[in-house]
Design an enzyme around this catalytic site. Structure first.
Site, PDB file in Angstrom:
ATOM      1  N   HIS A  54      -0.378  -1.305  -4.834  1.00 26.15           N
ATOM      2  CA  HIS A  54      -1.529  -0.180  -4.709  1.00 26.15           C
ATOM      3  C   HIS A  54      -1.106   1.146  -4.638  1.00 26.15           C
ATOM      4  O   HIS A  54      -0.957   1.301  -3.683  1.00 26.15           O
ATOM      5  CB  HIS A  54      -2.464  -0.789  -3.609  1.00 26.15           C
ATOM      6  CG  HIS A  54      -3.843  -0.030  -3.482  1.00 26.15           C
ATOM      7  ND1 HIS A  54      -4.779  -0.409  -2.509  1.00 26.15           N
ATOM      8  CD2 HIS A  54      -4.385   0.835  -4.239  1.00 26.15           C
ATOM      9  CE1 HIS A  54      -5.695   0.393  -2.368  1.00 26.15           C
ATOM     10  NE2 HIS A  54      -5.666   1.152  -3.433  1.00 26.15           N
TER      11      HIS A  54
ATOM     12  N   ASP B 126       0.785  -1.129   0.029  1.00 26.41           N
ATOM     13  CA  ASP B 126      -0.030  -0.035  -0.019  1.00 26.41           C
ATOM     14  C   ASP B 126       0.954   1.318  -0.109  1.00 26.41           C
ATOM     15  O   ASP B 126       1.449   1.522   1.015  1.00 26.41           O
ATOM     16  CB  ASP B 126      -0.871   0.097   1.294  1.00 26.41           C
ATOM     17  CG  ASP B 126      -2.073  -0.870   1.090  1.00 26.41           C
ATOM     18  OD1 ASP B 126      -2.763  -1.022   0.167  1.00 26.41           O
ATOM     19  OD2 ASP B 126      -2.506  -1.508   2.088  1.00 26.41           O
TER      20      ASP B 126
ATOM     21  N   MET C  76       1.106   5.226   0.140  1.00 29.72           N
ATOM     22  CA  MET C  76       0.259   6.299   0.303  1.00 29.72           C
ATOM     23  C   MET C  76       1.057   7.698   0.325  1.00 29.72           C
ATOM     24  O   MET C  76       2.218   7.585   0.882  1.00 29.72           O
ATOM     25  CB  MET C  76      -0.340   6.062   1.656  1.00 29.72           C
ATOM     26  CG  MET C  76      -1.047   4.676   1.816  1.00 29.72           C
ATOM     27  SD  MET C  76      -2.184   4.779   3.238  1.00 29.72           S
ATOM     28  CE  MET C  76      -2.846   3.231   3.138  1.00 29.72           C
TER      29      MET C  76
END
Ligand code: DX5
Ligand code: ZN
Length: 232
Positions: free
Chosen positions: A70, A39, A41
Protein backbone atom coordinates in the site's frame (compact mmCIF):
# COMPACT_ATOMS: atom_id res chain seq x y z
CA UNK A 1 -2.87 -15.37 -7.71
CA UNK A 2 -6.23 -16.62 -8.91
CA UNK A 3 -9.31 -14.47 -8.30
CA UNK A 4 -11.86 -15.31 -5.66
CA UNK A 5 -14.25 -13.28 -3.61
CA UNK A 6 -13.99 -15.22 -0.36
CA UNK A 7 -12.95 -13.29 2.73
CA UNK A 8 -9.18 -12.76 3.00
CA UNK A 9 -7.47 -11.40 6.09
CA UNK A 10 -4.45 -9.20 5.40
CA UNK A 11 -2.57 -8.31 8.60
CA UNK A 12 -0.75 -4.98 8.37
CA UNK A 13 2.85 -5.29 9.56
CA UNK A 14 2.61 -1.67 10.66
CA UNK A 15 1.50 -3.19 13.97
CA UNK A 16 4.26 -5.85 14.04
CA UNK A 17 7.62 -5.67 15.85
CA UNK A 18 9.74 -3.59 13.44
CA UNK A 19 12.91 -5.29 14.74
CA UNK A 20 11.62 -8.75 13.83
CA UNK A 21 9.64 -8.62 10.57
CA UNK A 22 10.82 -12.02 9.33
CA UNK A 23 9.52 -13.96 12.31
CA UNK A 24 6.41 -11.78 12.59
CA UNK A 25 5.49 -12.62 8.99
CA UNK A 26 6.15 -16.31 9.52
CA UNK A 27 3.96 -16.19 12.62
CA UNK A 28 0.94 -14.51 11.02
CA UNK A 29 1.09 -16.76 7.95
CA UNK A 30 1.33 -19.87 10.12
CA UNK A 31 -1.69 -18.58 12.03
CA UNK A 32 -3.92 -18.10 9.00
CA UNK A 33 -3.13 -14.76 7.31
CA UNK A 34 -4.13 -14.86 3.64
CA UNK A 35 -2.11 -11.84 2.50
CA UNK A 36 0.57 -9.66 4.11
CA UNK A 37 -0.20 -5.92 3.95
CA UNK A 38 2.81 -3.58 3.82
CA UNK A 39 2.17 0.12 4.54
CA UNK A 40 4.66 2.39 2.78
CA UNK A 41 4.51 5.99 4.06
CA UNK A 42 6.57 8.98 2.97
CA UNK A 43 6.00 11.70 5.61
CA UNK A 44 4.57 13.89 2.83
CA UNK A 45 1.42 12.27 1.42
CA UNK A 46 0.72 11.06 4.95
CA UNK A 47 2.09 12.41 8.23
CA UNK A 48 4.19 9.34 9.05
CA UNK A 49 7.26 7.55 7.71
CA UNK A 50 7.72 3.82 7.44
CA UNK A 51 9.81 1.97 4.89
CA UNK A 52 10.90 1.76 1.28
CA UNK A 53 11.74 -0.76 -1.45
CA UNK A 54 14.84 -2.16 0.26
CA UNK A 55 12.88 -3.21 3.32
CA UNK A 56 10.19 -4.66 1.05
CA UNK A 57 12.82 -6.68 -0.78
CA UNK A 58 14.30 -7.92 2.50
CA UNK A 59 10.97 -9.14 3.87
CA UNK A 60 9.77 -10.58 0.54
CA UNK A 61 11.68 -13.81 1.11
CA UNK A 62 9.66 -14.47 4.27
CA UNK A 63 6.27 -14.02 2.55
CA UNK A 64 4.75 -17.22 1.17
CA UNK A 65 1.28 -15.78 0.56
CA UNK A 66 0.62 -12.46 -1.19
CA UNK A 67 2.69 -9.32 -0.70
CA UNK A 68 0.18 -6.47 -0.76
CA UNK A 69 2.00 -3.13 -0.84
CA UNK A 70 0.00 0.00 0.00
CA UNK A 71 1.84 3.05 -1.31
CA UNK A 72 1.00 6.15 0.71
CA UNK A 73 3.51 8.24 -1.19
CA UNK A 74 3.52 11.17 -3.62
CA UNK A 75 4.77 11.14 -6.28
CA UNK A 76 4.27 7.45 -7.03
CA UNK A 77 5.41 6.81 -10.58
CA UNK A 78 9.15 7.21 -10.06
CA UNK A 79 9.09 4.44 -7.41
CA UNK A 80 6.93 1.84 -9.14
CA UNK A 81 9.77 -0.13 -10.68
CA UNK A 82 11.68 -0.24 -7.40
CA UNK A 83 8.69 -1.68 -5.53
CA UNK A 84 7.93 -4.08 -8.38
CA UNK A 85 11.56 -5.27 -8.31
CA UNK A 86 11.26 -5.70 -4.55
CA UNK A 87 8.74 -8.45 -5.27
CA UNK A 88 5.34 -6.94 -4.49
CA UNK A 89 2.42 -8.93 -5.87
CA UNK A 90 0.05 -5.96 -5.66
CA UNK A 91 0.97 -2.28 -5.76
CA UNK A 92 -1.78 0.07 -4.60
CA UNK A 93 -1.60 3.81 -5.26
CA UNK A 94 -3.87 6.60 -4.00
CA UNK A 95 -6.03 8.59 -6.38
CA UNK A 96 -5.26 11.63 -4.20
CA UNK A 97 -1.48 11.27 -4.67
CA UNK A 98 -1.27 13.09 -7.99
CA UNK A 99 -3.04 14.31 -11.11
CA UNK A 100 -2.37 11.24 -13.26
CA UNK A 101 -3.70 8.16 -11.53
CA UNK A 102 -4.62 6.61 -14.90
CA UNK A 103 -0.98 6.75 -15.97
CA UNK A 104 0.13 5.40 -12.58
CA UNK A 105 -2.15 2.37 -12.86
CA UNK A 106 -0.94 1.73 -16.41
CA UNK A 107 2.65 1.87 -15.16
CA UNK A 108 1.93 -0.60 -12.35
CA UNK A 109 0.34 -3.04 -14.82
CA UNK A 110 3.31 -2.53 -17.17
CA UNK A 111 5.64 -3.48 -14.31
CA UNK A 112 3.94 -6.89 -14.26
CA UNK A 113 2.28 -6.38 -10.88
CA UNK A 114 -1.42 -6.28 -9.97
CA UNK A 115 -2.72 -2.73 -9.72
CA UNK A 116 -4.65 -1.36 -6.76
CA UNK A 117 -6.44 1.97 -6.42
CA UNK A 118 -6.82 3.42 -2.90
CA UNK A 119 -9.41 6.03 -1.93
CA UNK A 120 -9.29 8.22 1.16
CA UNK A 121 -12.46 8.71 3.21
CA UNK A 122 -12.99 12.14 1.66
CA UNK A 123 -13.09 10.74 -1.88
CA UNK A 124 -16.27 9.47 -3.55
CA UNK A 125 -16.04 5.93 -4.91
CA UNK A 126 -17.50 7.16 -8.20
CA UNK A 127 -14.00 8.40 -9.05
CA UNK A 128 -13.09 4.73 -9.64
CA UNK A 129 -15.60 4.39 -12.50
CA UNK A 130 -13.32 5.29 -15.43
CA UNK A 131 -10.47 3.27 -13.92
CA UNK A 132 -12.14 -0.10 -13.40
CA UNK A 133 -10.58 -1.68 -16.49
CA UNK A 134 -7.13 -0.82 -15.12
CA UNK A 135 -7.42 -2.19 -11.60
CA UNK A 136 -7.31 -5.55 -9.83
CA UNK A 137 -8.23 -4.12 -6.44
CA UNK A 138 -9.86 -1.03 -4.96
CA UNK A 139 -8.89 -0.16 -1.39
CA UNK A 140 -11.45 1.85 0.56
CA UNK A 141 -9.82 3.61 3.50
CA UNK A 142 -11.98 3.46 6.60
CA UNK A 143 -9.57 5.76 8.49
CA UNK A 144 -7.48 8.68 7.31
CA UNK A 145 -4.21 7.02 6.29
CA UNK A 146 -1.03 7.45 8.33
CA UNK A 147 -1.42 5.50 11.54
CA UNK A 148 -2.66 2.21 12.90
CA UNK A 149 -5.16 1.98 15.72
CA UNK A 150 -7.60 4.65 14.56
CA UNK A 151 -11.38 4.58 14.81
CA UNK A 152 -13.37 3.08 11.93
CA UNK A 153 -15.31 5.68 9.89
CA UNK A 154 -18.81 4.22 9.58
CA UNK A 155 -19.88 6.51 6.74
CA UNK A 156 -17.60 4.48 4.45
CA UNK A 157 -19.86 1.40 4.62
CA UNK A 158 -22.34 3.01 2.20
CA UNK A 159 -19.45 3.77 -0.16
CA UNK A 160 -18.35 0.12 -0.11
CA UNK A 161 -21.84 -0.95 -1.15
CA UNK A 162 -21.84 1.58 -4.01
CA UNK A 163 -18.45 0.35 -5.19
CA UNK A 164 -19.61 -3.26 -5.04
CA UNK A 165 -22.52 -2.41 -7.35
CA UNK A 166 -20.18 -0.55 -9.73
CA UNK A 167 -17.82 -3.54 -9.95
CA UNK A 168 -20.50 -6.09 -10.85
CA UNK A 169 -18.86 -9.33 -11.96
CA UNK A 170 -15.48 -7.82 -12.84
CA UNK A 171 -12.59 -9.66 -11.10
CA UNK A 172 -11.73 -6.75 -8.80
CA UNK A 173 -11.09 -7.14 -5.08
CA UNK A 174 -12.59 -4.70 -2.60
CA UNK A 175 -10.11 -4.15 0.22
CA UNK A 176 -10.91 -2.32 3.44
CA UNK A 177 -8.16 -0.65 5.41
CA UNK A 178 -8.47 0.93 8.84
CA UNK A 179 -10.22 0.08 12.09
CA UNK A 180 -11.21 -3.43 11.00
CA UNK A 181 -11.96 -5.71 13.96
CA UNK A 182 -14.59 -8.37 14.79
CA UNK A 183 -17.18 -5.61 15.31
CA UNK A 184 -16.63 -3.75 12.04
CA UNK A 185 -15.69 -6.75 9.83
CA UNK A 186 -19.30 -7.94 9.41
CA UNK A 187 -20.39 -4.48 8.27
CA UNK A 188 -17.80 -4.26 5.50
CA UNK A 189 -18.25 -7.90 4.45
CA UNK A 190 -22.00 -7.43 4.14
CA UNK A 191 -21.39 -4.33 2.02
CA UNK A 192 -19.26 -6.39 -0.38
CA UNK A 193 -15.64 -6.28 0.77
CA UNK A 194 -13.46 -9.38 0.40
CA UNK A 195 -9.98 -8.29 1.62
CA UNK A 196 -9.86 -7.09 5.21
CA UNK A 197 -6.67 -5.34 6.31
CA UNK A 198 -6.17 -5.36 10.06
CA UNK A 199 -3.19 -4.15 12.06
CA UNK A 200 -3.95 -3.64 15.71
CA UNK A 201 -6.81 -6.17 15.78
CA UNK A 202 -4.45 -8.94 14.60
CA UNK A 203 -1.28 -8.14 16.54
CA UNK A 204 -2.82 -7.04 19.85
CA UNK A 205 -1.92 -9.24 22.79
CA UNK A 206 0.38 -11.52 20.77
CA UNK A 207 4.05 -11.86 19.87
CA UNK A 208 6.27 -14.22 17.90
CA UNK A 209 6.68 -16.16 21.13
CA UNK A 210 2.93 -16.29 21.67
CA UNK A 211 1.65 -16.49 18.13
CA UNK A 212 -1.50 -18.46 18.94
CA UNK A 213 -2.96 -15.09 19.92
CA UNK A 214 -2.50 -13.93 16.32
CA UNK A 215 -4.40 -17.02 15.19
CA UNK A 216 -7.27 -16.32 17.55
CA UNK A 217 -7.41 -12.67 16.46
CA UNK A 218 -7.41 -13.59 12.75
CA UNK A 219 -10.11 -16.23 13.26
CA UNK A 220 -12.27 -13.81 15.24
CA UNK A 221 -12.24 -11.31 12.36
CA UNK A 222 -12.83 -13.98 9.70
CA UNK A 223 -15.65 -15.68 11.61
CA UNK A 224 -17.37 -12.35 12.29
CA UNK A 225 -17.17 -11.41 8.60
CA UNK A 226 -18.51 -14.79 7.47
CA UNK A 227 -21.40 -14.78 9.92
CA UNK A 228 -22.66 -11.53 8.55
CA UNK A 229 -22.41 -12.73 4.97
CA UNK A 230 -24.84 -15.52 5.81
CA UNK A 231 -27.21 -13.04 7.42
CA UNK A 232 -26.94 -10.48 4.61
C1 DX5 B 1 -3.26 3.20 7.81
C2 DX5 B 1 -2.74 1.92 7.18
C3 DX5 B 1 -3.39 0.70 7.70
C4 DX5 B 1 -3.22 0.48 9.17
C5 DX5 B 1 -4.41 -0.27 9.68
O1 DX5 B 1 -2.69 4.28 7.17
O2 DX5 B 1 -2.92 1.95 5.77
O3 DX5 B 1 -3.04 -0.45 6.96
O4 DX5 B 1 -2.06 -0.18 9.49
O5 DX5 B 1 -4.28 -0.34 11.05
P1 DX5 B 1 -5.47 -0.70 12.03
O6 DX5 B 1 -6.01 -2.02 11.61
O7 DX5 B 1 -4.82 -0.72 13.35
O8 DX5 B 1 -6.51 0.39 11.87
ZN1 ZN C 1 -2.69 0.08 4.51
Amino acid sequence: MSFDRSIKIAPSILSADFADFGREIQAIEAEGADWVHVDVMDGHFVPNLTFGPQLCKAIRKHIKTVMDVHLMIAPVDSYIDAFADAGADILTAHVEAGPHIHRTLQAIRASGRKAGLALNPGTSVEVAGPLLDLVDLVCIMTVNPGFGGQKFIHAQVAQIARLRAMIGDRPIHIEIDGGVDPVTAPLVAAAGADVLVAGSAVFKGGSVGDRAVYGRNIRAIRDAAKDDRKAA
